[in-house]
Design an enzyme around this catalytic site. Structure first.
Site, PDB file in Angstrom:
ATOM      1  N   TYR A 155       0.830  -1.210   0.000  1.00 38.53           N
ATOM      2  CA  TYR A 155       0.000   0.000   0.000  1.00 38.53           C
ATOM      3  C   TYR A 155       0.867   1.264   0.000  1.00 38.53           C
ATOM      4  O   TYR A 155       0.611   2.213  -0.748  1.00 38.53           O
ATOM      5  CB  TYR A 155      -0.894  -0.037   1.233  1.00 38.53           C
ATOM      6  CG  TYR A 155      -1.939   1.046   1.320  1.00 38.53           C
ATOM      7  CD1 TYR A 155      -3.093   0.990   0.550  1.00 38.53           C
ATOM      8  CD2 TYR A 155      -1.782   2.112   2.208  1.00 38.53           C
ATOM      9  CE1 TYR A 155      -4.073   1.970   0.659  1.00 38.53           C
ATOM     10  CE2 TYR A 155      -2.747   3.090   2.324  1.00 38.53           C
ATOM     11  CZ  TYR A 155      -3.893   3.015   1.547  1.00 38.53           C
ATOM     12  OH  TYR A 155      -4.854   3.990   1.656  1.00 38.53           O
ATOM     13  N   LYS A 159       0.861   4.080  -2.928  1.00 36.38           N
ATOM     14  CA  LYS A 159       0.430   5.449  -2.643  1.00 36.38           C
ATOM     15  C   LYS A 159       1.556   6.456  -2.832  1.00 36.38           C
ATOM     16  O   LYS A 159       1.307   7.611  -3.214  1.00 36.38           O
ATOM     17  CB  LYS A 159      -0.138   5.529  -1.219  1.00 36.38           C
ATOM     18  CG  LYS A 159      -1.479   4.829  -1.051  1.00 36.38           C
ATOM     19  CD  LYS A 159      -2.525   5.342  -2.032  1.00 36.38           C
ATOM     20  CE  LYS A 159      -3.934   4.944  -1.648  1.00 36.38           C
ATOM     21  NZ  LYS A 159      -4.951   5.422  -2.618  1.00 36.38           N
TER      22      LYS A 159
END
Length: 247
Positions: A155, A159
């Site tokens: 993640y 991001k």
């Protein structure tokens, strides 16, 4: 008049959570919205709620990792409303695990949804917006892409990649009248985050200088600002909605 009165938007992952709140705020401020979500039934229900509250919204089934689905969401907006003025790349998924436990499939899924999905949205929207000579794109990153969180190597990587992609796209598309920005939410009160064990939630709240978690509408208001003419000279920026966490 609303801040985006008469404009047309696609919001991915808009059936629930932060995505739904973004769609609702855009509707409240006068935009017509395409609710794009992988969950077709939830997308239709979200569009119905928005319409019932006085907004204008249609639903489309969209897996952001599938180019044809992303293209269809953009074309639905153009065919239904006449143009595409705003794209919000919000769709996301988590598959948290330590490096030792994380599978390659879970790493690739998270990167595909967040990074590849946002890139597909950028590409599809920019092709329409360049012909119009205008448009604004807001990518949803995360504070995890700035400060990192244990168990989120997938993640955090995705991001952080969204931030780099946002800046590159802003430089590439600015001369065409297209603005590209990103927001980085921190600890936001959603069904997903509230599923944390209470002691973990409380520890994370203690890291926030403002002393509380954020609400989805506070993310949505930042997206609204970036999508509106109030941000007409802002592109390539990353706005943190974190209550000061991570500064």
């Amino acid at each position: 008049m609303g801040l985006v009165d008469g404009r047309n938007a696609v919001v991915t992952g808009a059936a629930r959570g932060i995505g739904y709140e973004i769609a609702a705020v855009l509707c409240t401020h006068g935009a017509r919205v395409v609710v794009a979500d992988r969950d077709a039934e939830a997308a239709r229900a979200a569009a119905a709620r928005l319409t019932g509250a006085g907004g204008r919204a249609v639903a489309v089934t969209c897996d952001v990792t599938v180019p044809e689905d992303v293209d269809a969401a953009v074309h639905t907006c153009v065919s239904a409303y006449g143009s595409l003025d705003i794209l919000v790349n919000n769709a996301g998924v988590t598959r948290d695990a330590t490096l030792r436990e994380m599978t390659l499939d879970d790493f690739e899924l998270v990167v595909d949804v967040h990074l590849k999905g946002a890139w597909l949205g950028l590409r599809a929207a920019s092709l329409v917006m360049r012909e119009q000579g205008r448009g604004t794109i807001v990518n949803i990153s995360s504070l995890s892409g700035k400060i990192g969180n244990p168990g989120q190597t997938n993640y955090g990587a995705a991001k952080a990649g969204v931030v780099g992609m946002t800046k590159a796209a802003a430089k590439e598309l600015g001369h065409l009248g297209i603005r590209v920005n990103a927001v980085q939410p921190g600890l936001i009160r959603t069904a997903m985050t509230e599923a944390m064990p209470p002691h973990v939630w409380q520890a994370k709240e203690r890291e926030v200088p403002l002393g509380r978690a954020g609400e989805p509408v506070e993310v949505a208001n930042a997206v609204l600002f970036l999508a509106s003419d109030l941000a007409s000279y802002i592109t390539g920026t990353v706005v943190e909605i974190s209550g000061g966490r991570g500064i």
